[in-house]
Scaffold this motif. Structure first.
Motif: not given
Length: 382
Positions: A82-83, A34-40, A87-88, A75-78
């Motif tokens: 994980i902790e 699966q892929q999630k794209f986010m605008a910058t 993972i969503d 990456r902090k959110v990921i």
């Protein structure tokens, strides 16, 4: 299969860029097919993108720093996911917003939102936002995100009540603004709930023109009173003109004689209200035209604050013990028209209300009293 999400920057995903047409830089999170794209929010020409880095631009360093910080935050959110053992990748944007809450307190968020909400609004609306933020900061009861609770909303209500404010003023000038900022924060994922949903704050309607207008006899006293200075005379004349036109102060200050038209032999002023952008059509009666002529079509307008201060002096000189202000002129004019038998729809058009229903809501109680007075006046003949 990869057990942790893969995070990367992607340029021109839809292959729309050309040598002269920019395309977006997006952040892609891939996990379990699966892929999630986010605008910058960043767009570039192809020549400015090389192996995941912005190049050949004077602001390349700043853009790369922004993109780098975005990668770090995602990456902090990921890692948090994980902790937690769940993972969503599709909830990353919301969680990213909540992560960034720590970078700004709620009070500062309100300041930023106030700037956005003031943009393009009338001077009156901008002033109301500024007044809310000033008073809200002075109170100091809600500053952090953790302060946004039902208890704090009730505390704010008690604070406003202790200041002697009426229910309508408390909601319309304070709670309404705070509620809008909280809704903005909820919409952006910075808050999960709005405490106003569970707190019953009274939104009691103002009595409108009732109690905030001069009677016909009082208006005549103001109109004819001898005043000690030319400045007071100018204020009185502006008030009389405002009464005959039912203009709000912001529209009075913006009065433009070039907008006067002639319809069936009568001068008519047509425009849009600065506050609501609703159109008004105001037939100019002779006393209003006389004042315009006296000042050669340039009304002697002063600031609303000074205007209101001087109006109280004018009222005292006329023997009227009422705290009149500029808005009393609008209400006085509307009530004079209604009491003269002018149709509600006509008064609505003059006042620039969006519908006659609004006019009725504002002046309904006054009209009830007018009916009673009318019947009382003929009761002896029945």
């Amino acid at each position: 299969m990869r057990t942790t999400p893969l995070v990367a920057l992607v340029f021109n995903r839809r292959h729309t860029a050309t040598a002269t047409k920019e395309a977006a830089v997006e952040l892609r999170v891939s996990y379990k097919k699966q892929q999630k794209f986010m605008a910058t929010g960043i767009k570039l020409l192809p020549k400015h993108w090389h192996k995941g880095t912005v190049v050949a631009r004077v602001d390349a360093l700043q853009i790369n720093q922004t993109l780098g910080q975005l990668l770090i935050d995602v990456r902090k959110v990921i890692l948090q996911m994980i902790e937690e053992g769940n993972i969503d990748i599709f909830s990353i944007p919301d969680r990213l917003n909540r992560l960034r809450v720590s970078d700004i307190c709620f009070l500062d968020f309100c300041e930023k939102r106030a700037e956005v909400r003031r943009f393009g609004k009338s001077t009156d609306s901008k002033t109301r936002y500024a007044r809310f933020m000033r008073k809200f900061r002075e109170w100091g009861g809600i500053t952090e995100w953790s302060d946004i609770t039902e208890e704090k909303i009730i505390e704010f209500e008690h604070h406003l009540t202790a200041k002697g404010m009426k229910a309508y003023s408390r909601w319309n000038n304070y709670h309404r603004f705070l509620n809008s900022f909280i809704l903005d924060a909820v919409s952006e994922g910075l808050l999960r709930r709005n405490p106003y949903k569970w707190v019953n704050i009274s939104k009691e309607k103002s009595s409108g023109g009732l109690g905030k207008h001069l009677t016909p006899e009082e208006f005549q006293r103001v109109k004819n009173v001898k005043l000690s200075t030319e400045s007071l005379e100018k204020v009185r004349d502006v008030f009389v003109f405002q009464t005959y036109t039912c203009l709000a102060y912001v529209d009075l200050a913006a009065f433009d004689p070039k907008k006067i038209q002639e319809v069936k032999g009568m001068k008519v002023y047509v425009g849009k209200r600065g506050k609501t952008k609703e159109t008004f059509t105001i037939p100019l009666v002779k006393p209003a035209l006389d004042i315009l002529a006296k000042y050669r079509n340039k009304l002697p307008i002063i600031s609303n604050v000074k205007y209101n201060e001087y109006l109280k002096v004018v009222a005292q000189a006329a023997g009227i013990d009422k705290p009149i202000s500029s808005h009393w002129a609008r209400h006085t004019g509307a009530t004079l028209l209604l009491n003269s038998g002018i149709d509600m729809r006509i008064v609505s058009k003059i006042c620039g209300h969006s519908s006659a229903k609004i006019t009725e809501q504002v002046y309904a109680k006054l009209l009830d009293e007018t009916v009673v007075d009318a019947v009382a006046g003929i009761e002896k003949d029945l």
